[in-house]
Design a protein around this motif. Structure first.
Motif: not given
Length: 140
Positions: A54-76
């Motif tokens: 809905p907010t446009g195209r975004r980078a994701a892991l093939l068959g997994g979550p979006d890259v931004w979600e992984v990075i957000r979690d990794l930071r914390h």
């Protein structure tokens, strides 16, 4: 600043580009630029794909979550270095190499991922604000 470039394309490919650009409500030049950008990124980082949303195209892991979600979690996530990566990978049900892939992608394209994280935080804040307004209305 963009600079003029000329390519010779097969009629069939050009026709498909024009059809897709109309469907996406964007210029053919914008579409070509977007496709080239995504293609070069996914070629550089096999295992990263782009998904529509809905907010446009975004980078994701093939068959997994979006890259931004992984990075957000990794930071914390607690821990340091590979320990942090492995612990998060276990939590997400991913291999450590896939979490590392997201981190590698982020290291090259941080602006793209940071923008997605910020956009998600704004959307979450708006949802909390609306829920509070609703709660205030219903409790008065």
């Amino acid at each position: 600043m963009p600079r003029p470039t000329s390519f010779r394309l097969d009629d069939d490919l050009l026709e498909r580009l024009e059809t897709e650009s109309r469907a996406a409500s964007m210029s053919t030049t914008s579409l070509v630029s977007s496709l080239l950008d995504e293609g070069l990124k996914t070629r550089q980082f096999p295992g990263v794909v782009y998904r529509p949303g809905p907010t446009g195209r975004r980078a994701a892991l093939l068959g997994g979550p979006d890259v931004w979600e992984v990075i957000r979690d990794l930071r914390h996530w607690p821990g340091k270095g590979m320990e942090r990566v492995e612990r998060l990978a276990d939590e997400l049900g991913l291999s450590a190499s896939r979490v590392g892939l997201a981190a590698d992608f982020y290291s090259v394209f941080p602006e793209e991922i940071d923008a997605r994280i910020e956009e998600n935080e704004r959307a979450a804040e708006e949802i909390r604000r609306r829920a509070q307004q609703r709660e205030t209305l219903l409790s008065s």
